[in-house]
Design a protein around this motif. Structure first.
Motif, PDB file in Angstrom:
ATOM      1  N   GLU A   1      70.653  43.843  32.910  1.00  0.00           N
ATOM      2  CA  GLU A   1      70.590  43.018  31.697  1.00  0.00           C
ATOM      3  C   GLU A   1      71.429  41.757  31.825  1.00  0.00           C
ATOM      4  O   GLU A   1      71.147  40.735  31.207  1.00  0.00           O
ATOM      5  CB  GLU A   1      71.091  43.820  30.505  1.00  0.00           C
ATOM      6  N   SER A   2      72.492  41.825  32.636  1.00  0.00           N
ATOM      7  CA  SER A   2      73.419  40.690  32.738  1.00  0.00           C
ATOM      8  C   SER A   2      72.794  39.463  33.410  1.00  0.00           C
ATOM      9  O   SER A   2      73.391  38.392  33.395  1.00  0.00           O
ATOM     10  CB  SER A   2      74.680  41.114  33.486  1.00  0.00           C
ATOM     11  N   VAL A   3      71.589  39.599  33.970  1.00  0.00           N
ATOM     12  CA  VAL A   3      70.951  38.411  34.554  1.00  0.00           C
ATOM     13  C   VAL A   3      70.772  37.321  33.509  1.00  0.00           C
ATOM     14  O   VAL A   3      70.730  36.131  33.838  1.00  0.00           O
ATOM     15  CB  VAL A   3      69.577  38.707  35.216  1.00  0.00           C
ATOM     16  N   LEU A   4      70.695  37.707  32.251  1.00  0.00           N
ATOM     17  CA  LEU A   4      70.492  36.718  31.184  1.00  0.00           C
ATOM     18  C   LEU A   4      71.743  35.873  30.941  1.00  0.00           C
ATOM     19  O   LEU A   4      71.684  34.828  30.302  1.00  0.00           O
ATOM     20  CB  LEU A   4      70.077  37.417  29.888  1.00  0.00           C
TER      21      LEU A   4
ATOM     22  N   ASN B   1      61.129  32.950  36.009  1.00  0.00           N
ATOM     23  CA  ASN B   1      60.882  33.628  37.286  1.00  0.00           C
ATOM     24  C   ASN B   1      60.276  35.010  37.075  1.00  0.00           C
ATOM     25  O   ASN B   1      59.346  35.414  37.788  1.00  0.00           O
ATOM     26  CB  ASN B   1      62.195  33.764  38.079  1.00  0.00           C
ATOM     27  N   LEU B   2      60.800  35.743  36.098  1.00  0.00           N
ATOM     28  CA  LEU B   2      60.300  37.101  35.858  1.00  0.00           C
ATOM     29  C   LEU B   2      58.831  37.072  35.440  1.00  0.00           C
ATOM     30  O   LEU B   2      58.023  37.886  35.899  1.00  0.00           O
ATOM     31  CB  LEU B   2      61.155  37.816  34.802  1.00  0.00           C
ATOM     32  N   HIS B   3      58.478  36.118  34.577  1.00  0.00           N
ATOM     33  CA  HIS B   3      57.070  36.006  34.158  1.00  0.00           C
ATOM     34  C   HIS B   3      56.188  35.693  35.356  1.00  0.00           C
ATOM     35  O   HIS B   3      55.093  36.238  35.498  1.00  0.00           O
ATOM     36  CB  HIS B   3      56.916  34.937  33.079  1.00  0.00           C
ATOM     37  N   SER B   4      56.666  34.806  36.204  1.00  0.00           N
ATOM     38  CA  SER B   4      55.845  34.416  37.328  1.00  0.00           C
ATOM     39  C   SER B   4      55.704  35.560  38.341  1.00  0.00           C
ATOM     40  O   SER B   4      54.624  35.776  38.907  1.00  0.00           O
ATOM     41  CB  SER B   4      56.440  33.122  37.872  1.00  0.00           C
TER      42      SER B   4
ATOM     43  N   SER C   1      72.233  46.416  24.638  1.00  0.00           N
ATOM     44  CA  SER C   1      71.083  46.769  25.472  1.00  0.00           C
ATOM     45  C   SER C   1      69.734  46.535  24.811  1.00  0.00           C
ATOM     46  O   SER C   1      68.838  45.977  25.406  1.00  0.00           O
ATOM     47  CB  SER C   1      71.155  48.248  25.826  1.00  0.00           C
ATOM     48  N   LEU C   2      69.609  46.975  23.563  1.00  0.00           N
ATOM     49  CA  LEU C   2      68.282  46.966  22.959  1.00  0.00           C
ATOM     50  C   LEU C   2      67.801  45.566  22.613  1.00  0.00           C
ATOM     51  O   LEU C   2      66.643  45.236  22.824  1.00  0.00           O
ATOM     52  CB  LEU C   2      68.254  47.877  21.727  1.00  0.00           C
ATOM     53  N   SER C   3      68.697  44.706  22.103  1.00  0.00           N
ATOM     54  CA  SER C   3      68.257  43.349  21.787  1.00  0.00           C
ATOM     55  C   SER C   3      67.930  42.586  23.065  1.00  0.00           C
ATOM     56  O   SER C   3      67.007  41.780  23.106  1.00  0.00           O
ATOM     57  CB  SER C   3      69.319  42.619  20.975  1.00  0.00           C
ATOM     58  N   ARG C   4      68.687  42.848  24.108  1.00  0.00           N
ATOM     59  CA  ARG C   4      68.400  42.172  25.368  1.00  0.00           C
ATOM     60  C   ARG C   4      67.102  42.635  25.979  1.00  0.00           C
ATOM     61  O   ARG C   4      66.364  41.858  26.589  1.00  0.00           O
ATOM     62  CB  ARG C   4      69.518  42.420  26.353  1.00  0.00           C
TER      63      ARG C   4
ATOM     64  N   ASN D   1      64.203  40.746  25.098  1.00  0.00           N
ATOM     65  CA  ASN D   1      64.088  39.406  25.677  1.00  0.00           C
ATOM     66  C   ASN D   1      63.719  39.403  27.149  1.00  0.00           C
ATOM     67  O   ASN D   1      63.546  38.360  27.761  1.00  0.00           O
ATOM     68  CB  ASN D   1      65.409  38.646  25.514  1.00  0.00           C
ATOM     69  N   LEU D   2      63.636  40.583  27.725  1.00  0.00           N
ATOM     70  CA  LEU D   2      63.341  40.655  29.154  1.00  0.00           C
ATOM     71  C   LEU D   2      61.945  41.222  29.391  1.00  0.00           C
ATOM     72  O   LEU D   2      61.606  42.272  28.849  1.00  0.00           O
ATOM     73  CB  LEU D   2      64.360  41.558  29.852  1.00  0.00           C
ATOM     74  N   PRO D   3      61.138  40.525  30.183  1.00  0.00           N
ATOM     75  CA  PRO D   3      59.846  41.100  30.560  1.00  0.00           C
ATOM     76  C   PRO D   3      60.122  42.323  31.428  1.00  0.00           C
ATOM     77  O   PRO D   3      60.675  42.189  32.511  1.00  0.00           O
ATOM     78  CB  PRO D   3      59.178  40.001  31.387  1.00  0.00           C
TER      79      PRO D   3
END
Ligand code: C2E
Ligand code: MG
Ligand code: MG
Ligand code: MG
Length: 283
Positions: free
Chosen positions: A155-158, A168-171, A190-193, A196-198
């Motif tokens: 999760e910390s990648v954000l 990048n993740l979408h691509s 954790s849950l809110s993040r 936001n993450l694909p």
């Protein structure tokens, strides 16, 4: 590097002392050499389907470096030194290529199923605009199918560059690559993040199953996560399964995917062949 400090909310405690010793410059220099000579290796840990008699469905590739014992460092610390010395994009590409090549060998021993190959990615790789393209190139060069690749992020990648990271993740996903959230449950918010993450897969941190002792008394949080997985239709891989009792608990809660010493430790491809009796001639 304030950004790196922030990014490392998790690893900054226990591991900090080692790389702050006087060995770090030497370690970094040796790592540069290892990358130049292409001597970094990976081990593979099985990911199993407990609902299918513990059948192997894939492997996680984990970095191994021959000098890591000499320096007394763990793989996580090697990754950290690479991050702090701007070596991570090159190291990441090399690990990915090595993992893909060796996974093709492993795949020959599993003619009846398409193995999933799971590879860890640093947040500092995802901030580069060409990251998804570089993964594509590695897949093209090695011949490992995009549909069989999972990239593990935390999760910390954000924290570093959410915009570029998410792009990048979408691509990557548009190319058929799946994204797993590693160490799930240990980050903050954790849950809110998660929203936001694909995301395609959750890898539940080993601390959750560590609390499980008996089928009759499953930890409440594990139960909640089993429900979350069902409601969100997100497959969960339970990490860190070490005992038969823990395996029984996760099966009783309806989890199907798991990983841990109980099912198999990370091993080199040749050791996997020796201990698992995989088709030697195929390798
Ligand atoms: P991770 O991705 O969460 O990997 C799982 C770690 O838990 C591995 O440690 C594995 O050996 C260990 N493990 C597996 N099953 C069990 C179990 O049943 N019990 C216990 N106690 N541990 C278990 P390892 O190989 O030392 O790697 C540590 C971390 O280093 C990884 O955590 C990952 O965050 C990072 N890492 C490893 N290889 C790479 C890589 O190629 N690239 C990047 N960016 N990070 C990597
Ligand atoms: Mg991982
Ligand atoms: Mg993990
Ligand atoms: Mg972990």
């Amino acid at each position: 590097r304030a950004d790196v400090g922030l990014y490392r909310a998790k690893g900054s405690g226990r591991n900090r002392s080692v790389v702050e010793t006087s060995h770090q410059p030497l370690l970094a220099a040796e790592l540069v050499e290892a990358i130049e000579h292409g001597t970094l290796d990976v081990h593979f840990q099985p990911i199993v389907d407990v609902a299918d008699n513990g059948a192997i469905v894939g492997f996680e590739a984990l970095l191994r470096w021959s000098s890591q014992t000499q320096f007394g460092v763990t793989p996580a610390e090697v990754v950290r030194v690479a991050e702090e010395n701007n070596l991570i994009p090159t190291l990441g590409r090399q690990v990915l290529a090595t993992a893909c090549r060796q996974a093709l060998q492993l795949q020959r021993s599993f003619p009846d199923r398409r193995l999933m190959l799971s590879v860890n990615v640093s947040g500092l790789e995802l901030i580069h605009g060409d990251y998804a393209d570089s993964v594509e190139r590695v897949l093209h060069t090695t011949g490992w199918p995009a549909e069989q690749l999972v990239l593990e992020i935390t999760e910390s990648v954000l924290d570093i560059d959410a915009y570029m990271t998410v792009a990048n993740l979408h691509s990557l996903r548009a190319h058929g690559i799946r994204i797993a959230i590693d160490d799930f449950g240990t980050g903050y918010s954790s849950l809110s993040r998660l929203a936001n993450l694909p995301t395609d897969i959750l890898k539940l941190d080993g601390s959750f199953i560590a609390a499980a002792v008996h089928v009759a008394d499953p930890p409440p949080l594990l139960n909640v996560i089993a429900k979350l997985s069902e409601v969100l239709a997100l497959p969960v891989i339970v990490e860190g399964v070490e005992t038969a009792d823990q395996a029984a608990v996760l099966a009783s809660l309806g989890f199907s995917l798991a990983q841990g010493f109980y099912y198999g430790k990370p091993q080199s491809v040749s050791d996997l062949v020796d201990t698992r009796g995989l088709a030697e001639t195929a390798i």
